[in-house]
Enzyme design. Structure first.
Site, short mmCIF file in Angstrom:
data_model
loop_
_atom_site.label_atom_id
_atom_site.label_comp_id
_atom_site.label_asym_id
_atom_site.label_seq_id
_atom_site.Cartn_x
_atom_site.Cartn_y
_atom_site.Cartn_z
CG HIS A 18 -5.78 8.71 1.92
ND1 HIS A 18 -7.01 8.13 2.11
CD2 HIS A 18 -4.91 8.03 2.70
CE1 HIS A 18 -6.89 7.13 2.95
NE2 HIS A 18 -5.63 7.05 3.36
CG HIS A 63 -11.61 5.51 -5.42
ND1 HIS A 63 -11.76 4.37 -6.19
CD2 HIS A 63 -10.67 5.20 -4.49
CE1 HIS A 63 -10.94 3.43 -5.73
NE2 HIS A 63 -10.27 3.89 -4.70
CG ASP A 84 -4.45 -0.33 -1.33
OD1 ASP A 84 -5.23 -1.03 -2.02
OD2 ASP A 84 -4.54 0.91 -1.27
CD GLU A 123 -9.34 4.25 -0.71
OE1 GLU A 123 -8.12 4.04 -0.57
OE2 GLU A 123 -9.92 4.21 -1.81
CG HIS A 128 0.54 6.68 -4.33
ND1 HIS A 128 0.39 7.83 -5.07
CD2 HIS A 128 -0.68 6.40 -3.83
CE1 HIS A 128 -0.88 8.22 -5.02
NE2 HIS A 128 -1.54 7.37 -4.27
CG ASP A 157 -9.14 -0.14 -4.21
OD1 ASP A 157 -8.13 -0.58 -3.60
OD2 ASP A 157 -9.28 1.07 -4.49
CE1 TYR A 172 -1.94 5.22 5.64
CE2 TYR A 172 -3.34 7.17 5.83
CZ TYR A 172 -3.12 5.90 5.33
OH TYR A 172 -4.06 5.30 4.54
CG ASP A 215 11.41 -6.22 -29.80
OD1 ASP A 215 11.85 -6.25 -28.62
OD2 ASP A 215 11.41 -7.20 -30.55
NE ARG A 229 -5.04 2.59 1.91
CZ ARG A 229 -3.74 2.83 1.78
NH1 ARG A 229 -3.16 3.76 2.52
NH2 ARG A 229 -3.00 2.15 0.94
CG HIS A 286 -8.57 5.94 -8.56
ND1 HIS A 286 -7.39 6.60 -8.40
CD2 HIS A 286 -8.66 5.11 -7.48
CE1 HIS A 286 -6.80 6.19 -7.28
NE2 HIS A 286 -7.55 5.29 -6.72
CD GLU A 327 -9.40 0.70 -0.89
OE1 GLU A 327 -8.22 0.34 -0.79
OE2 GLU A 327 -9.83 1.41 -1.82
#
Ligand code: GLY
Ligand code: MN
Ligand code: MN
Length: 429
Positions: free
Chosen positions: A356, A360, A262, A385, A245, A273, A389, A41, A398, A367, A400
């Protein structure tokens, strides 16, 4: 609701701007989100429907907004339907909006319980010609479950097959891409909470701490300040930074590693972000700094490139070209690679290291919705961003920031979050 109340004028003006986009004889209906089930539940944390929030400030499940600017009875031009609250519900589930509280939050005078919805709907459908319904039209959404709004669309079309149906998402994307001053203020608050989380973490990180302990530090700061995670945090040390990710967040941070963070806060449903990449031991190696500075130069140039009139696609291409030249200087690509121009953009040599998107739209969704095939315009908020890599070298960088586009030039909403390598080292010392 943990956040401070929002002036209902914001929601009133959003509805007014939507009404101006509706042709005569139009009825628009916006549903709350389902509460997603888990096992047994259990349920996931409810997430308000972004369009319903934008138009009303309502964050509660089982709510419907009805807008019908041409309704003959002017009391029926805007109606909010809510799940009926009761003493029993307040004992088990706590506070739900009363009709009076809903009027104050939304500026809508006519608030009804949801059990009344079919009766009002039928009366108004008999007057309307056009019906505007919501659907998730984010180009990257891949939805396998049936949402409340999708069930609603099907049910309505079955009952009233001869009306003309339209996609409300087209209008909502048009409105939401340009941020109103209230939204910019809320985004700034999300950025400020994010900054505090990052600074706390920068003082905490040292060799031996685990990625999950870093996550806990962010959580403490965000929740303490009435925020939450804007998205699943990526806390990726060493080679994990090359998994775009990565969400496991379970590896020890080692001496000599870089740590890619990130991680950002959501405040009042508005999302920051942020990405920063920091050295676990507080000092960049020469190679790490070399790569970091290359990414930082692309970030700075790409922020400067956020000008009304520029197409997002051309902005991305300019960054890729610049990054490709940086890759030559870093010994990652050959000069001859710069001349390669394959038809499939994903096959460009630079994509091996920067695979990438450059950024955005950002807002009520991380996003965010909007027409990114159209040129940038004042009022958009974009992330910037760039990243590199280097799987062979066991690290990634990275960076951003979130940027408001204006006619007078880009406004970096994260300008006060340390990013220069010297400032990062100072913060960690
Ligand atoms: N953190 C999600 C993104 O950067 O797009
Ligand atoms: Mn991010
Ligand atoms: Mn992003």
């Amino acid at each position: 609701m943990r956040h401070a109340p929002i002036d209902p004028q914001f929601f009133i003006s959003n509805r007014r701007r939507l009404m101006r986009l509706l042709p005569p004889g139009s009825i628009a209906l916006v549903n709350a989100n389902d509460i997603p089930p888990t096992n047994s539940d259990g349920t996931l944390r409810p997430v308000p429907n972004s369009d319903l929030f934008y138009l009303t400030g309502v964050e509660q499940e089982e709510s419907i907004l009805l807008i019908f600017p041409d309704a003959d009875d002017e009391r029926l031009r805007e109606i909010l339907f809510l799940r009926e609250t009761s003493e029993l519900i307040s004992i088990w589930e706590g506070h739900k909006l009363s009709r009076e509280a809903a009027r104050e939050t939304t500026g809508i005078r006519n608030v009804q319980w949801i059990s009344e919805f079919p009766k009002f709907l039928h009366r108004l459908m008999c007057e309307a010609d056009h019906v505007w319904l919501n659907s998730n039209e984010h180009k990257r959404a891949d939805i396998v479950v049936t949402s409340r709004e999708a069930r609603f669309v099907r049910g309505l079309q079955e009952r009233y097959p001869l009306h003309q149906y339209h996609r409300l998402a087209r209008l909502m994307h048009r409105l939401r891409i340009v941020k109103q001053p209230t939204e910019v203020e809320l985004l700034k608050q999300a950025c400020a909470i994010t900054r505090d989380g990052f600074e706390r973490v920068s003082r905490f990180v040292q060799p031996g701490v685990s990625e999950h302990e870093v996550e806990a530090e962010f959580a403490h700061e965000f929740i303490r300040q009435r925020g939450n995670f804007a998205y699943n945090p990526i806390i990726a040390s060493g080679p994990n930074a090359c998994i775009l990710h990565y969400n496991d967040n379970d590896r020890p941070c080692r001496d000599g590693d870089l740590l890619l963070l990130d991680v950002a806060a959501n405040y009042a449903n508005y999302n920051a972000d942020l990405t920063r990449t920091i050295p676990v031991n507080g000092r960049f190696t020469q190679r790490q700094r070399q790569v970091y500075e290359a990414v930082l130069r692309v970030l700075r140039a790409s922020i400067a490139g956020l000008k009304p009139g520029t197409k997002p696609k051309h902005w991305q291409e300019a960054a890729e070209e610049m990054m490709a030249r940086e890759c030559v200087d870093l010994g990652l690509l050959k000069t001859s690679d710069l001349r390669e121009n394959p038809e499939d953009p994903m096959k460009r040599p630079v994509k091996k290291y920067f695979m990438h998107g450059l950024g955005h739209p950002l807002g009520l969704d991380v996003h965010d919705v909007g027409f990114t095939t159209e040129p940038f315009a004042a009022g958009w908020v974009m992330t910037v961003e760039p990243g590199l890599y280097l799987r062979d070298e066991g690290f990634g960088v990275r960076l951003e920031n979130d940027v408001l586009i204006t006619d007078k030039g880009p406004v970096d909403l994260m300008a006060d979050i340390p990013i220069e390598p010297d400032d990062i080292e100072k913060l960690m010392a």
